[in-house]
Design a protein around this motif. Sequence first.
Motif, PDB file in Angstrom:
ATOM      1  N   TYR A   1      35.970  17.118  86.967  1.00  0.00           N
ATOM      2  CA  TYR A   1      37.334  17.267  85.417  1.00  0.00           C
ATOM      3  C   TYR A   1      39.008  16.388  86.340  1.00  0.00           C
ATOM      4  CZ  TYR A   1      35.101  20.326  82.964  1.00  0.00           C
ATOM      5  OH  TYR A   1      33.693  20.884  82.152  1.00  0.00           O
TER       6      TYR A   1
ATOM      7  N   ASP B   1      38.365  15.178  71.757  1.00  0.00           N
ATOM      8  CA  ASP B   1      38.182  16.040  71.572  1.00  0.00           C
ATOM      9  C   ASP B   1      36.195  15.728  71.414  1.00  0.00           C
ATOM     10  OD1 ASP B   1      39.718  17.418  71.838  1.00  0.00           O
ATOM     11  OD2 ASP B   1      40.342  17.279  69.838  1.00  0.00           O
TER      12      ASP B   1
ATOM     13  N   PRO C   1      34.765   9.259  79.812  1.00  0.00           N
ATOM     14  CA  PRO C   1      34.972   9.647  78.223  1.00  0.00           C
ATOM     15  C   PRO C   1      35.968   8.374  77.951  1.00  0.00           C
ATOM     16  CG  PRO C   1      36.135  10.907  79.340  1.00  0.00           C
ATOM     17  CD  PRO C   1      35.449   9.992  80.021  1.00  0.00           C
TER      18      PRO C   1
ATOM     19  N   TYR D   1      34.611  14.451  82.960  1.00  0.00           N
ATOM     20  CA  TYR D   1      35.109  15.166  81.296  1.00  0.00           C
ATOM     21  C   TYR D   1      36.277  15.893  81.597  1.00  0.00           C
ATOM     22  CZ  TYR D   1      30.207  16.646  80.711  1.00  0.00           C
ATOM     23  OH  TYR D   1      28.821  16.135  80.277  1.00  0.00           O
ATOM     24  N   ARG D   2      37.307  15.669  80.614  1.00  0.00           N
ATOM     25  CA  ARG D   2      38.566  16.293  80.015  1.00  0.00           C
ATOM     26  C   ARG D   2      38.823  17.572  80.022  1.00  0.00           C
ATOM     27  NH1 ARG D   2      41.965  11.942  80.650  1.00  0.00           N
ATOM     28  NH2 ARG D   2      41.347  10.292  79.709  1.00  0.00           N
TER      29      ARG D   2
ATOM     30  N   ASP E   1      32.710  15.431  70.837  1.00  0.00           N
ATOM     31  CA  ASP E   1      31.594  16.805  71.791  1.00  0.00           C
ATOM     32  C   ASP E   1      29.724  16.010  71.635  1.00  0.00           C
ATOM     33  OD1 ASP E   1      31.000  17.199  69.161  1.00  0.00           O
ATOM     34  OD2 ASP E   1      30.946  19.643  70.178  1.00  0.00           O
TER      35      ASP E   1
ATOM     36  N   GLN F   1      37.158  20.609  78.319  1.00  0.00           N
ATOM     37  CA  GLN F   1      35.817  19.848  77.177  1.00  0.00           C
ATOM     38  C   GLN F   1      34.695  20.696  77.820  1.00  0.00           C
ATOM     39  OE1 GLN F   1      35.949  15.541  78.219  1.00  0.00           O
ATOM     40  NE2 GLN F   1      34.944  15.416  76.273  1.00  0.00           N
TER      41      GLN F   1
ATOM     42  N   GLU G   1      30.836  21.345  79.378  1.00  0.00           N
ATOM     43  CA  GLU G   1      29.820  20.573  79.976  1.00  0.00           C
ATOM     44  C   GLU G   1      28.089  21.366  78.826  1.00  0.00           C
ATOM     45  OE1 GLU G   1      27.047  18.372  80.707  1.00  0.00           O
ATOM     46  OE2 GLU G   1      26.999  20.268  81.670  1.00  0.00           O
TER      47      GLU G   1
END
Length: 364
Positions: free
Chosen positions: A309, A271, A265, A293-294, A273, A297, A299
Amino acid sequence: MPSNQIICLSHAPWQAVPTRTQQLLLRLKGAHILYFEPPGPNWRRPGRRLRPGLTLYTLPPLAEVEERYHMFFRRRYRRLARFITQRMDRHRFREPVVWTDTPESVHLLEFLSFRALIYDCDRAWSELPIRWESDLALSADVIFAASQGLIDHLSPCSDNIVLLPNGVNYSMFAQPNLRCPPELRDISGPVLGYVGTLWRDLDLAPALLCAQYMPRWTFVFLGRRERNPALEPLSVLPNVRLLDPCSPGEVPDFLSRFDVCMSFPRMRDPDNDVVPTRIYEYFAAGKPVVAFYRRGQVEPFPDVIYAAYTAREFARLCRQALSEAGDWFQARRRSRGEVASWSHRAEQVQQILETVGLFDMPLL
């Protein structure tokens, strides 16, 4: 006078690696399109015919003016609109559909004659005044949004929003018997690869951790590089290869040698998506995908993406992806890629425009 006339006002120059808007417009059947790219030195050149029914023009490079200087600001866009109108007259365009992918074009609308407006939104425009996009969305007859987050963002201004995710040139990435590029032929162990720009704010911490602790794995990064803080420590590792961008037609060859594909990311937009095009390219190639991912978030493809993560979880899932057995997952990924083909996306666009009366059905 030809029907299905479209004026495209784009934020991106026409390029060899096609943008989302380029991919869609190239596949609209029966369309007659004038594509106006941002101002540049080639504005005096005659229109360049890119394919039957599609002509490219460059807007003239006028001095930038701040919006607070209202009279001069409007004058600038009036002059740009005059240039566009002259080209419309040359091609006998009368009240076409305007297709735009940038909120800035809202300032041109009052000076143009058109019958409908389409806004193709594939990103958040946080660097532009929010009022520009709000006004554009309020005026749009149809909005194509690349993610649910963008739909939520635009929904206060419009009820005519359609989810249209990004896509892929499926046939190019799914072709069999691809050849390993010379840059990777000397590698004997597993290859973990990333395709795309290494942005300044791309979170490469998981890749750095993996490369440091997994010396038998080779990490390949293919694409343009900005001054990302992780690049210097990555560049000194013997199992990391930073490769310059290649032509679009060569990318599938590199993917064919990757054992695992990686995705990371950008930290400036946690944020976001929107599923990037590279994910669909990975799917079309049938390769295992490990994405970072944060927290928080969601998937979007839990059945075909290994979602991490933390950096340690990313390393563990890379190992798991390398040991993946059977061909079920590969077939499932290819299926995801095929559904996301740009041809399929363009068919969706064409059907919607025909349904709402903005496009005539092509004659068979």
